[in-house]
Write an enzyme that holds these catalytic residues in place. Structure first.
Site, mmCIF file in Angstrom:
data_model
loop_
_atom_site.group_PDB
_atom_site.id
_atom_site.type_symbol
_atom_site.label_atom_id
_atom_site.label_comp_id
_atom_site.label_asym_id
_atom_site.label_seq_id
_atom_site.Cartn_x
_atom_site.Cartn_y
_atom_site.Cartn_z
ATOM 1 N N LYS A 93 -25.885 5.879 31.545
ATOM 2 C CA LYS A 93 -27.278 5.948 31.997
ATOM 3 C C LYS A 93 -28.129 6.782 31.047
ATOM 4 O O LYS A 93 -27.605 7.685 30.386
ATOM 5 C CB LYS A 93 -27.317 6.550 33.395
ATOM 6 C CG LYS A 93 -26.594 5.676 34.397
ATOM 7 C CD LYS A 93 -26.639 6.268 35.783
ATOM 8 C CE LYS A 93 -25.970 5.290 36.744
ATOM 9 N NZ LYS A 93 -25.935 5.817 38.101
ATOM 10 N N TYR A 148 -19.802 34.963 9.418
ATOM 11 C CA TYR A 148 -19.755 35.459 10.807
ATOM 12 C C TYR A 148 -19.459 36.951 10.780
ATOM 13 O O TYR A 148 -18.671 37.416 9.950
ATOM 14 C CB TYR A 148 -18.657 34.738 11.587
ATOM 15 C CG TYR A 148 -18.996 33.303 11.919
ATOM 16 C CD1 TYR A 148 -19.693 32.987 13.076
ATOM 17 C CD2 TYR A 148 -18.640 32.264 11.059
ATOM 18 C CE1 TYR A 148 -20.014 31.673 13.376
ATOM 19 C CE2 TYR A 148 -18.955 30.952 11.351
ATOM 20 C CZ TYR A 148 -19.642 30.657 12.514
ATOM 21 O OH TYR A 148 -19.964 29.364 12.800
ATOM 22 N N LYS A 174 -25.043 30.367 3.614
ATOM 23 C CA LYS A 174 -25.694 30.686 4.899
ATOM 24 C C LYS A 174 -24.801 31.654 5.663
ATOM 25 O O LYS A 174 -23.583 31.468 5.703
ATOM 26 C CB LYS A 174 -25.877 29.407 5.715
ATOM 27 C CG LYS A 174 -26.606 29.594 7.025
ATOM 28 C CD LYS A 174 -26.911 28.255 7.672
ATOM 29 C CE LYS A 174 -25.753 27.747 8.507
ATOM 30 N NZ LYS A 174 -25.998 26.405 9.053
ATOM 31 N N LYS A 176 -24.404 34.122 9.409
ATOM 32 C CA LYS A 176 -24.793 34.183 10.820
ATOM 33 C C LYS A 176 -25.452 35.518 11.125
ATOM 34 O O LYS A 176 -25.006 36.566 10.637
ATOM 35 C CB LYS A 176 -23.564 34.016 11.706
ATOM 36 C CG LYS A 176 -22.779 32.750 11.435
ATOM 37 C CD LYS A 176 -23.606 31.504 11.706
ATOM 38 C CE LYS A 176 -22.780 30.259 11.452
ATOM 39 N NZ LYS A 176 -23.548 29.023 11.710
ATOM 40 N N ASP A 205 -28.686 32.104 10.075
ATOM 41 C CA ASP A 205 -28.544 31.276 11.279
ATOM 42 C C ASP A 205 -28.359 32.189 12.484
ATOM 43 O O ASP A 205 -27.335 32.864 12.601
ATOM 44 C CB ASP A 205 -27.324 30.353 11.096
ATOM 45 C CG ASP A 205 -27.038 29.500 12.318
ATOM 46 O OD1 ASP A 205 -27.804 29.576 13.306
ATOM 47 O OD2 ASP A 205 -26.050 28.737 12.277
ATOM 48 N N ALA A 206 -29.353 32.203 13.373
ATOM 49 C CA ALA A 206 -29.303 33.087 14.552
ATOM 50 C C ALA A 206 -28.529 32.468 15.708
ATOM 51 O O ALA A 206 -28.463 33.060 16.791
ATOM 52 C CB ALA A 206 -30.718 33.444 14.992
ATOM 53 N N GLU A 231 -32.645 29.689 10.669
ATOM 54 C CA GLU A 231 -32.063 28.607 11.485
ATOM 55 C C GLU A 231 -31.801 29.026 12.931
ATOM 56 O O GLU A 231 -31.401 30.163 13.185
ATOM 57 C CB GLU A 231 -30.741 28.189 10.822
ATOM 58 C CG GLU A 231 -29.888 27.219 11.626
ATOM 59 C CD GLU A 231 -28.697 26.687 10.842
ATOM 60 O OE1 GLU A 231 -28.788 26.564 9.608
ATOM 61 O OE2 GLU A 231 -27.673 26.401 11.474
ATOM 62 N N GLU A 257 -29.797 21.483 15.570
ATOM 63 C CA GLU A 257 -28.337 21.386 15.596
ATOM 64 C C GLU A 257 -27.784 21.209 17.011
ATOM 65 O O GLU A 257 -26.759 20.566 17.201
ATOM 66 C CB GLU A 257 -27.776 22.661 14.949
ATOM 67 C CG GLU A 257 -26.366 22.970 15.256
ATOM 68 C CD GLU A 257 -25.964 24.353 14.715
ATOM 69 O OE1 GLU A 257 -26.545 24.819 13.723
ATOM 70 O OE2 GLU A 257 -25.048 24.936 15.299
ATOM 71 N N HIS A 314 -25.511 19.276 10.230
ATOM 72 C CA HIS A 314 -24.569 20.323 10.625
ATOM 73 C C HIS A 314 -23.139 19.751 10.597
ATOM 74 O O HIS A 314 -22.949 18.550 10.705
ATOM 75 C CB HIS A 314 -24.929 20.743 12.054
ATOM 76 C CG HIS A 314 -23.938 21.638 12.728
ATOM 77 N ND1 HIS A 314 -22.989 21.161 13.613
ATOM 78 C CD2 HIS A 314 -23.756 22.968 12.655
ATOM 79 C CE1 HIS A 314 -22.270 22.178 14.067
ATOM 80 N NE2 HIS A 314 -22.710 23.287 13.503
ATOM 81 N N GLU A 333 -24.202 21.000 4.983
ATOM 82 C CA GLU A 333 -23.412 22.225 5.124
ATOM 83 C C GLU A 333 -21.969 21.953 4.698
ATOM 84 O O GLU A 333 -21.458 20.848 4.877
ATOM 85 C CB GLU A 333 -23.445 22.598 6.613
ATOM 86 C CG GLU A 333 -22.631 23.780 7.023
ATOM 87 C CD GLU A 333 -22.832 24.108 8.519
ATOM 88 O OE1 GLU A 333 -23.048 23.179 9.320
ATOM 89 O OE2 GLU A 333 -22.767 25.293 8.864
HETATM 90 MG MG MG Z 1 -26.709 26.731 13.205
#
Ligand code: MG
Length: 379
Positions: A93, A148, A174, A176, A205-206, A231, A257, A314, A333
């Protein structure tokens, strides 16, 4: 696609994946689904099996695959990816995308791997034949994704990771942000910018983590830094905050993303304040119902004035690289150390001027990553 080829079996399993190359570090219990789709086609004396997985960042989708989508595919038997996709979606649906889009995208990846192996072509060549510009070169602009926050010794480990990226030939990276106070993130960005020091070579990238006021404060703080882009600055559906950030941040902003449908893409375009001359669209081809859904988003956004060069999918794996190459997207990426063995380029891949070409093995070329080949074959 020979009409006589049929799907004969589908297997799936949920496996753990980690943000960190050091698997002993806690990584939030992340998982992904792996699938193997066996056909009755034979190439080089062996049955063709297509492999796929759920990209990264959205957990495994075993229940939906087992209960809903794999049975539909088996009963349709259809191997052509576009016809098989329609069979999977029969009866679904409108709205309520949830994560069913990821389950469908996982099987879609295996369908394309099988189709390209049956055609005896690398996926980028098959996609170029069907959807792309046949003349464009295969090389894709890439950036190394990672950074990270480490639970211990973070600045040293961040610097080591980014040095490895640079020494492997990456010209953009990039990291984080958003999980620690802004002052600490500014320190982390300064550490990363020592390695990726050229203007517009470092993105942040937050991870959709900022509350509205924090998003605005971060946008003000990052304005002077000449970042490649900012980002996922707020909740994916908080277009009000996204738009407010865009109003105070002149540099490129990347978003999309965690949006999975054409309807959501249109909402982002209408209400997110994004600027077609500089901003970046991150939709993940696997998470957006697979390639048919992703193509639908690209075509919709093109009719609204976006260029293909704005799309940087992504994922950070080989499937995204083939798609970006075949469709002449802006870039993609790459996860050289996170989400192993799924992330990164084929073993021994060589970068040229910060760009990479997809492997020329038939299919997606997972067989060119030894650890991944081993994982899929055990399935
Ligand atoms: Mg991201």
């Amino acid at each position: 696609m020979p009409a006589s080829v049929r799907i004969v079996d589908i297997r799936e399993r949920t496996v753990d994946i980690s943000r960190y190359s050091d698997r002993s570090l806690p990584s939030g219990g992340l998982t992904t689904s792996i699938v193997a789709l066996a056909t009755d086609a034979v190439r080089r004396g062996r049955p063709v099996v297509g492999f796929g997985f759920s990209s990264v960042g959205r957990f495994g989708q075993g229940g939906l695959i087992r209960e809903r989508f794999a049975p539909r595919l088996i009963s349709a038997g259809e191997v052509d990816p576009v016809a098989a996709w329609a069979a999977m979606m029969k009866g679904e649906k409108p709205g309520g995308h949830g994560e069913r889009c990821v389950a469908v995208g996982t099987l879609d990846m295996a369908l394309w791997d099988a189709a390209a192996k049956i055609a005896d072509l690398p996926l980028h060549a098959l996609l170029r034949q069907r959807f792309g510009d046949r003349g464009n070169p295969a090389a894709v602009c890439i950036y190394a994704s990672g950074g990270y926050p480490h639970p211990e010794n973070d600045p040293v480990r961040l610097k080591e990771e980014l040095r490895r990226f640079r020494d492997s030939g990456y010209q953009r990276a990039k990291i984080k942000i958003g999980g620690v106070p802004l002052s600490r993130d500014l320190d982390r960005i300064a550490v990363a910018a020592e390695i990726f020091s050229a203007p517009h070579s470092l993105a942040v990238d937050a991870m959709n983590g900022y509350e509205p006021a924090a998003a605005i404060a971060a946008a003000h703080a990052f304005r002077p830094l000449q970042l490649m882009w900012l980002e996922d600055v707020c909740d994916p559906l908080d277009f009000e905050t996204q738009s407010a950030v865009t109003a105070v941040y002149e540099g490129p902003i990347a978003s999309g993303e965690a949006l999975f449908s054409v309807a959501e893409a249109k909402l982002l375009d209408r209400h997110g304040g994004l600027r077609r001359d500089r901003d970046i669209l991150l939709f993940d081809p696997v998470h957006c119902y697979g390639l048919p859904g992703y193509l639908d988003i690209i075509e919709t956004m093109e009719t609204r004035g976006w260029k293909r060069s704005a799309f940087w999918p992504h994922g950070g794996h080989l499937f995204s690289l083939h798609v970006a190459s075949a469709l002449s997207l802006g870039g993609t990426e790459v996860n050289p150390s996170s989400f192993q063995p799924f992330g990164g380029l084929a073993d021994g891949a060589v970068l040229s001027a910060g760009c990479a070409s997809p492997t020329d093995l038939p299919g997606i070329g997972f067989e060119g990553i030894e650890a991944l080949d081993h994982l899929f074959r055990r399935l």
